[in-house]
Write a protein that holds these residues in place. Structure first.
Motif, PDB file in Angstrom:
ATOM      1  N   LEU A 149       0.887  -1.278   0.028  1.00 12.69           N
ATOM      2  CA  LEU A 149      -0.114   0.052  -0.032  1.00 12.69           C
ATOM      3  C   LEU A 149       0.754   1.193  -0.024  1.00 12.69           C
ATOM      4  CD1 LEU A 149      -2.537  -1.067   2.457  1.00 12.69           C
ATOM      5  CD2 LEU A 149      -2.717  -1.373  -0.036  1.00 12.69           C
ATOM      6  N   ILE A 150       2.120   1.135   0.383  1.00  9.87           N
ATOM      7  CA  ILE A 150       2.737   2.486   0.285  1.00  9.87           C
ATOM      8  C   ILE A 150       3.882   2.337  -0.908  1.00  9.87           C
ATOM      9  CG2 ILE A 150       4.374   3.833   1.847  1.00  9.87           C
ATOM     10  CD1 ILE A 150       3.414   2.305   4.156  1.00  9.87           C
ATOM     11  N   ASP A 151       4.107   3.616  -1.390  1.00  7.24           N
ATOM     12  CA  ASP A 151       5.078   3.646  -2.504  1.00  7.24           C
ATOM     13  C   ASP A 151       6.267   3.657  -1.778  1.00  7.24           C
ATOM     14  OD1 ASP A 151       5.727   6.071  -1.390  1.00  7.24           O
ATOM     15  OD2 ASP A 151       4.849   7.378  -2.849  1.00  7.24           O
ATOM     16  N   VAL A 152       7.461   3.423  -2.805  1.00  6.93           N
ATOM     17  CA  VAL A 152       8.940   3.174  -2.443  1.00  6.93           C
ATOM     18  C   VAL A 152       9.386   4.277  -1.558  1.00  6.93           C
ATOM     19  CG1 VAL A 152      11.187   2.818  -3.277  1.00  6.93           C
ATOM     20  CG2 VAL A 152       9.330   1.644  -4.640  1.00  6.93           C
ATOM     21  N   TYR A 153       9.094   5.513  -2.107  1.00  3.46           N
ATOM     22  CA  TYR A 153       9.527   6.768  -1.225  1.00  3.46           C
ATOM     23  C   TYR A 153       8.907   6.495   0.394  1.00  3.46           C
ATOM     24  CZ  TYR A 153      10.380  11.300   0.886  1.00  3.46           C
ATOM     25  OH  TYR A 153      10.795  12.118   1.661  1.00  3.46           O
ATOM     26  N   GLY A 154       7.824   6.405   0.550  1.00  2.00           N
ATOM     27  CA  GLY A 154       7.267   6.076   1.695  1.00  2.00           C
ATOM     28  C   GLY A 154       7.931   5.167   2.337  1.00  2.00           C
ATOM     29  N   HIS A 187      15.302  -4.308   1.754  1.00  2.00           N
ATOM     30  CA  HIS A 187      14.552  -4.073   2.923  1.00  2.00           C
ATOM     31  C   HIS A 187      13.212  -3.451   2.195  1.00  2.00           C
ATOM     32  CE1 HIS A 187      16.242  -4.293   7.042  1.00  2.00           C
ATOM     33  NE2 HIS A 187      17.552  -3.758   6.223  1.00  2.00           N
ATOM     34  N   LEU A 188      13.273  -2.737   1.071  1.00  2.00           N
ATOM     35  CA  LEU A 188      12.214  -2.026   0.580  1.00  2.00           C
ATOM     36  C   LEU A 188      11.488  -2.809  -0.533  1.00  2.00           C
ATOM     37  CD1 LEU A 188      13.725   1.492   0.303  1.00  2.00           C
ATOM     38  CD2 LEU A 188      12.492   0.214   2.292  1.00  2.00           C
ATOM     39  N   ALA A 189      11.936  -4.167  -1.008  1.00  2.00           N
ATOM     40  CA  ALA A 189      11.369  -4.817  -2.052  1.00  2.00           C
ATOM     41  C   ALA A 189      11.340  -3.899  -3.314  1.00  2.00           C
ATOM     42  CB  ALA A 189      10.045  -5.384  -1.968  1.00  2.00           C
ATOM     43  N   CYS A 190      12.612  -3.246  -3.734  1.00  2.00           N
ATOM     44  CA  CYS A 190      12.642  -2.264  -4.972  1.00  2.00           C
ATOM     45  C   CYS A 190      13.888  -2.608  -5.536  1.00  2.00           C
ATOM     46  CB  CYS A 190      12.256  -0.983  -4.785  1.00  2.00           C
ATOM     47  SG  CYS A 190      13.532  -0.038  -3.859  1.00  2.00           S
ATOM     48  N   SER A 191      14.352  -2.077  -6.707  1.00  2.00           N
ATOM     49  CA  SER A 191      15.752  -2.094  -7.201  1.00  2.00           C
ATOM     50  C   SER A 191      16.898  -1.169  -6.443  1.00  2.00           C
ATOM     51  CB  SER A 191      15.598  -1.525  -8.704  1.00  2.00           C
ATOM     52  OG  SER A 191      15.342  -0.287  -8.669  1.00  2.00           O
ATOM     53  N   ARG A 192      17.916  -1.278  -6.602  1.00  2.00           N
ATOM     54  CA  ARG A 192      18.921  -0.721  -6.035  1.00  2.00           C
ATOM     55  C   ARG A 192      19.130   0.527  -6.827  1.00  2.00           C
ATOM     56  NH1 ARG A 192      23.878   0.692  -7.750  1.00  2.00           N
ATOM     57  NH2 ARG A 192      23.657  -0.744  -9.849  1.00  2.00           N
ATOM     58  N   GLU A 193      18.679   0.614  -8.225  1.00  2.00           N
ATOM     59  CA  GLU A 193      18.655   2.151  -8.839  1.00  2.00           C
ATOM     60  C   GLU A 193      17.702   2.864  -8.086  1.00  2.00           C
ATOM     61  OE1 GLU A 193      20.847  -1.271 -10.995  1.00  2.00           O
ATOM     62  OE2 GLU A 193      18.658  -1.243 -10.186  1.00  2.00           O
ATOM     63  N   MET A 194      16.620   2.534  -7.966  1.00  2.00           N
ATOM     64  CA  MET A 194      15.537   3.411  -7.245  1.00  2.00           C
ATOM     65  C   MET A 194      16.115   3.931  -5.886  1.00  2.00           C
ATOM     66  SD  MET A 194      12.440   4.679  -7.287  1.00  2.00           S
ATOM     67  CE  MET A 194      11.678   3.691  -8.578  1.00  2.00           C
ATOM     68  N   VAL A 195      16.777   2.940  -5.024  1.00  2.00           N
ATOM     69  CA  VAL A 195      16.953   3.570  -3.852  1.00  2.00           C
ATOM     70  C   VAL A 195      18.176   4.567  -4.229  1.00  2.00           C
ATOM     71  CG1 VAL A 195      18.519   2.920  -1.705  1.00  2.00           C
ATOM     72  CG2 VAL A 195      16.746   1.464  -2.627  1.00  2.00           C
ATOM     73  N   SER A 196      19.143   4.486  -5.107  1.00  2.00           N
ATOM     74  CA  SER A 196      20.200   5.378  -5.288  1.00  2.00           C
ATOM     75  C   SER A 196      19.661   6.533  -5.928  1.00  2.00           C
ATOM     76  CB  SER A 196      21.102   4.777  -6.291  1.00  2.00           C
ATOM     77  OG  SER A 196      21.721   3.613  -5.993  1.00  2.00           O
ATOM     78  N   ARG A 197      18.493   6.577  -6.454  1.00  2.00           N
ATOM     79  CA  ARG A 197      18.032   7.824  -7.312  1.00  2.00           C
ATOM     80  C   ARG A 197      17.549   8.645  -6.008  1.00  2.00           C
ATOM     81  NH1 ARG A 197      13.175   9.521  -9.039  1.00  2.00           N
ATOM     82  NH2 ARG A 197      12.355   7.506  -8.942  1.00  2.00           N
ATOM     83  N   LEU A 198      16.563   7.885  -5.202  1.00  2.00           N
ATOM     84  CA  LEU A 198      15.787   8.639  -4.313  1.00  2.00           C
ATOM     85  C   LEU A 198      16.858   9.291  -3.151  1.00  2.00           C
ATOM     86  CD1 LEU A 198      12.956   6.211  -3.492  1.00  2.00           C
ATOM     87  CD2 LEU A 198      12.765   8.507  -4.483  1.00  2.00           C
ATOM     88  N   LEU A 199      17.946   8.506  -2.898  1.00  2.00           N
ATOM     89  CA  LEU A 199      18.817   8.931  -1.809  1.00  2.00           C
ATOM     90  C   LEU A 199      19.571  10.145  -2.234  1.00  2.00           C
ATOM     91  CD1 LEU A 199      20.326   5.703  -0.267  1.00  2.00           C
ATOM     92  CD2 LEU A 199      18.696   7.324   0.760  1.00  2.00           C
ATOM     93  N   LYS A 200      20.149  10.095  -3.714  1.00  2.00           N
ATOM     94  CA  LYS A 200      20.626  11.334  -4.342  1.00  2.00           C
ATOM     95  C   LYS A 200      19.796  12.507  -4.451  1.00  2.00           C
ATOM     96  CE  LYS A 200      23.912  13.192  -6.858  1.00  2.00           C
ATOM     97  NZ  LYS A 200      25.297  13.598  -6.049  1.00  2.00           N
TER      98      LYS A 200
END
Length: 225
Positions: A149-154, A187-200
């Motif tokens: 129910l929550i998006d990756v950023y959430g 932890h988030l069940a998403c791609s590493r690229e998505m995490v890198s983009r959000l943290l950047k």
């Protein structure tokens, strides 16, 4: 080692013991186990296998996770000294998750018959064990709800808020775990690229910085991104 989703435990509301303080029962039980040393990256529990042992962490850190046929992983929890894993299979069923060491780790390995003997001698530990199982079941439910129910950023902000320390004098909070982008993705069940983009993006926005390979939350994270 993951925090409880419900906040501080209130024993008066459920009749179950608090789990924040080190458990004397776990310490006593660990003394009856066999001390084993593991190198970093050792798989000590394999999902699906049969097992009848409990692993109590004496030093180091363990990661519990599940994986699909393609190798994609979802981290279920991190466990440090005084915590234990493997209790879910003590009913004789298969292991529900895999567990590996995140760093050199020492565990007290307790066989099922030793655990049952201890519970017979100290029945209060059964209530403590039940409380931990309930907390982990709640955490699993909360994680499933989050993924659905929550998006990756959430999910990212929720994870960082859970792992960060209390604010210091400057209002900054530090994530004490040195997590790689791939570990966060697990932890988030998403791609590493998505995490890198959000943290950047958060770093560019002045919300986050990296110091000595640790994430530092410079100010409260925005609710939406």
């Amino acid at each position: 080692m993951p925090p409880a989703p419900d906040g501080p435990h209130t024993p008066h509301s459920t009749g179950l013991p608090a789990l924040d303080a080190p458990s004397a029962h776990v310490e006593a039980l660990a003394e009856r186990g066999m001390q084993r040393h593991y190198r970093r990256g050792t798989l000590i529990i394999q999902e699906g296998e049969r097992g009848d042992t409990l692993y109590i962490v004496r030093s180091g850190r363990l990661r519990a996770f599940v994986a699909d046929a393609s190798g994609k992983e979802l981290t279920l929890g991190l466990y440090g000294p005084g915590e234990y894993v493997g209790e879910m299979s003590l009913d004789g069923g298969p292991r529900s998750a895999s567990v590996e060491t995140c760093e050199p780790t020492v565990c007290a390995v307790v066989a099922r018959d030793v655990l049952l003997t201890y519970i017979a001698e100290q029945p209060g530990f059964a209530l403590e064990l039940m409380a931990r199982l309930i907390r982990r079941a709640r955490l699993a439910t909360d994680n499933a709800r989050s993924v659905a129910l929550i998006d990756v950023y959430g999910r990212l902000t929720r994870l960082l808020d859970q792992l960060a320390t209390a604010p210091d004098a400057q209002g900054q909070r530090t994530v004490t775990e040195r997590l790689t982008h791939q570990q966060i993705a697990s932890h988030l069940a998403c791609s590493r690229e998505m995490v890198s983009r959000l943290l950047k993006d958060l770093e560019t926005g002045g919300y986050l910085a990296t110091q000595e390979r640790r994430l530092v939350l410079l100010k409260p994270l925005p609710a939406r991104w």
